[in-house]
Design an enzyme around this catalytic site. Structure first.
Site, PDB file in Angstrom:
ATOM      1  N   LYS A 116      80.824  85.955 -85.702  1.00 13.76           N
ATOM      2  CA  LYS A 116      81.315  84.611 -85.440  1.00 13.76           C
ATOM      3  C   LYS A 116      81.502  83.790 -86.709  1.00 13.76           C
ATOM      4  CE  LYS A 116      79.516  84.165 -80.725  1.00 13.76           C
ATOM      5  NZ  LYS A 116      79.113  85.550 -80.539  1.00 13.76           N
ATOM      6  N   GLU A 200      75.761  75.412 -84.680  1.00 13.59           N
ATOM      7  CA  GLU A 200      76.883  74.556 -84.325  1.00 13.59           C
ATOM      8  C   GLU A 200      76.373  73.231 -83.793  1.00 13.59           C
ATOM      9  OE1 GLU A 200      79.246  76.507 -81.398  1.00 13.59           O
ATOM     10  OE2 GLU A 200      80.236  77.833 -82.832  1.00 13.59           O
ATOM     11  N   HIS A 235      74.301  79.616 -70.511  1.00 13.25           N
ATOM     12  CA  HIS A 235      75.456  80.116 -71.271  1.00 13.25           C
ATOM     13  C   HIS A 235      76.151  81.296 -70.609  1.00 13.25           C
ATOM     14  CE1 HIS A 235      74.070  77.421 -74.394  1.00 13.25           C
ATOM     15  NE2 HIS A 235      72.930  78.065 -74.480  1.00 13.25           N
ATOM     16  N   ARG A 297      88.745  92.047 -76.140  1.00 16.06           N
ATOM     17  CA  ARG A 297      88.684  92.968 -74.996  1.00 16.06           C
ATOM     18  C   ARG A 297      89.205  92.238 -73.776  1.00 16.06           C
ATOM     19  NH1 ARG A 297      84.520  90.503 -72.347  1.00 16.06           N
ATOM     20  NH2 ARG A 297      82.808  89.671 -73.586  1.00 16.06           N
TER      21      ARG A 297
END
Length: 630
Positions: A116, A200, A235, A297
């Protein structure tokens, strides 16, 4: 064109790929572990190859075995599905090096988006907006804590190699950071063999918006519009829909253009998803939507995109992998109606959504107005070794209101037993006024709390449908839900209020009755005279009691039982400790996720049978809490 395809996956996605392959005239090869020897995807495939023991690490995650199976059966290509090895660049390269076709993006594209932090740096260079945060190499607790303090709380910790909601923690305050960081790193190490993290800024009123992109080897890249996956728990996506509620055309144009730029930045081929986080505090605005990550994907929620565009994404994957261009141009794609998908899991909301494994004696999934994607049938079992998804339930209608109503009806006309499911929870989510109005964000489920929990007992009307004489001494709610039945063989005589059923039909050994009130569905099992009733998505079992006396024996109310096989990674109490309701007693690691076991009420730990590092089996007595004296 590919003639024979091996699917390096299992469950519903393997069945989904097999279906399209068959429609295209492509032969299919399934792979299976010991636990999946009789699985639905094995039964549906043209051929099947055993690849090892039940644990995924010894079967579905062993690339050498999968490639060998492809060569053994003469398969020309390998489709990874999602999860397992689908985003493993080394496996993709090994498939190509073996002279096989990889149905997915190029290995270098997977690598470019696999971490990421590196992906965000690439997106910045491509002019794609990203969320403020920390992407540095410094991974010490001290450095990460310093950066988190600088960003400001709440802050989100994310595993750089993460996915599927694993390896993520929201930290509310500075004093919680170190404990949440260690938990996140443990989970990331177990799931991805990489415990590095990034930070973040936690976005106010966050919405999870993602764009389906598709590229080919001829340089073409298109988008297939956006999906909204904001309804999440820990999440993990719960309900997904397309298009996103409240998305205007100007914002859609900008976010989809940004997604195409992101895909072009890594020379993308095949199906992929660009995920964005939106600050929706003032609605969806292009200047408040930030890149999060790319999934290289097919996504679990791809059916909602297929429904609104009329595209078979698996068909496109096989065509593009065969060297053909994308079948249509961007201007030929459009949005038609609204689609919603709910993920039906074998998990128990009353026990913190812990997986519920076992045999599916009853599995009736209504397909009247719905698309059902599943990897199981009645009589199959939910294994403790893999993700406990039973099915994806998808509806498509002219508008969101009709789709929402249809999905609720579908859940209320489906039955699952005896495995516990989240079906009632899904119904309550769909029925929540904020979700119904499109006022959703990723914190909705957490804020709603107990309001989304299914009822702890059926209503009087549900009991009426079961044909019950409603007398309180007929019930023992701590034992299996048992009532005296009054029924007729070819229908139901609802004794208490003499209501009539609107429809009765036969399905195998069962008589199904749909009532004319509340959308209740009942299944009457003639062999043992049991009745299953679905009310607001929740399934209730009614069985005849031979007499009114002698309540069934039941477990000690303070027994803390292991909900599944796993490893105890933390014990927070000792025998003799006083505890309060909801206090964490220990943490169990199972299915690569951490599950906290808590005290059911105020009391004292009278017995403790768990120790850190110990392996435990399902239903093992881990601790016993004696209630506090009043």
């Amino acid at each position: 064109m590919i003639a024979k395809l091996l699917i390096a996956n299992r469950g519903e996605i393997a069945c989904r790929i097999i279906r399209t392959a068959r429609e295209m005239g492509v032969a299919s090869v399934a792979v299976y572990s010991d636990a999946d020897a009789k699985a639905l995807h094995v039964r549906q495939a043209d051929e099947a190859v055993h690849i090892g023991p039940s644990p995924a690490a010894e079967s579905y995650l062993v690339g050498e075995k999968i490639i060998a199976a492809a060569k053994e059966t003469g398969a020309e290509a390998i489709h990874p599905g999602y999860g397992f090895l689908s985003e493993n660049a080394d496996f993709a390269q090994a498939v190509i090096d073996a002279g096989l076709i990889w149905v997915g993006p190029k290995p270098e594209s997977i690598r470019a988006m696999g971490l990421k932090d590196a992906a965000k740096e690439r997106m910045i260079a491509a002019g794609v907006p990203v969320t403020p945060g920390y992407l540095g190499e410094g991974q010490s607790v001290e450095r990460l804590k310093k950066e988190a303090d600088a960003i400001g709380y709440p802050v989100l910790i994310k595993a750089v190699a993460g996915g599927g909601g694993k390896g993520m923690r929201k930290v509310l305050a500075a004093e919680d950071f170190e404990a949440d960081l260690q938990s996140c790193k443990r989970e990331a190490k177990a799931s991805f063999s990489n415990d590095e993290v990034l930070l973040e800024k936690w976005i106010t009123s966050p919405r999870h918006i993602e764009v389906q992109v598709f590229g080919d080897s001829h340089g073409n890249i298109v988008h297939l519009f956006e999906r909204d996956c904001s309804l999440q728990r820990r999440h993990q996506k719960v309900i997904e829909e397309a298009p996103a509620p409240g998305m205007d055309e100007a914002t859609r144009t900008q976010i989809c253009a940004a997604a195409v730029r992101a895909a072009k930045a890594v020379d993308y081929e095949g199906a992929g998803t660009i995920e964005f986080i939106a600050d929706a505090s003032e609605g969806l605005r292009a200047d408040r939507i930030f890149f999060m990550e790319m999934n290289t994907r097919l996504q679990v929620e791809h059916p909602v995109t297929e429904e609104i565009t009329g595209v078979d994404l698996v068909e496109w994957q096989l065509l593009v992998a065969s060297g053909e261009p994308i079948p249509c141009k961007q201007e030929e794609l459009s949005i038609n109606g609204h689609a919603i998908e709910a993920r039906l899991y074998a998990e128990d909301p009353a026990k913190g959504f812990l997986p519920s494994t076992g045999r599916l004696d009853e599995l009736i999934l209504d397909e009247g107005e719905s698309r059902i994607e599943t990897g199981v049938e009645a009589g199959d079992a939910v294994s403790p070794f893999y993700d406990p998804m039973i099915a994806k339930v998808i509806v498509h209608h002219e508008n969101r209101e009709e789709a929402l109503h249809s999905l609720k009806v579908t859940l209320d006309e489906s039955l699952v037993h005896p495995v516990r499911t989240n079906k009632g929870f899904l119904y309550e989510c769909l029925d929540h006024p904020d979700f119904a109005a499109g006022n959703l964000d990723t914190g909705l489920i957490e804020r709603a709390g107990e309001a989304l929990m299914p009822s702890a007992r059926p209503s009087q009307h549900a009991a009426d449908v079961a044909g019950a004489r409603l007398r309180s001494d007929y019930f023992d709610w701590r034992a299996p839900r048992e009532v005296q039945l009054v029924s007729e063989l070819h229908g139901f005589r609802l004794n208490a209020l003499q209501r009539k059923t609107a429809d009765v039909w036969c399905a195998g050994e069962h008589y199904i009755a749909r009532t004319d009130q509340h959308g209740l569905l009942a299944s009457y099992g003639s062999p043992d005279h049991t009745v299953l009733v679905t009310e607001r998505g929740q399934d209730w079992l009614f069985t005849p009691r031979p007499d009114r006396g002698g309540a069934s024996a039941h477990a000690h109310d303070g027994d803390i039982l292991s909900p599944m096989p796993g490893k105890v990674i933390a014990v927070d109490v000792a025998e003799g400790d006083a505890v309060t309701a909801g206090q964490r007693l220990m943490v169990l690691e199972a299915m690569k996720m951490e599950h906290a076991l808590t005290a059911p009420f105020d009391g004292t730990v009278s017995e403790l049978n768990a120790s850190e590092g110990g392996q435990v089996q399902v239903e093992a007595l881990l601790a016993r809490i004696e209630p506090a004296e009043e």
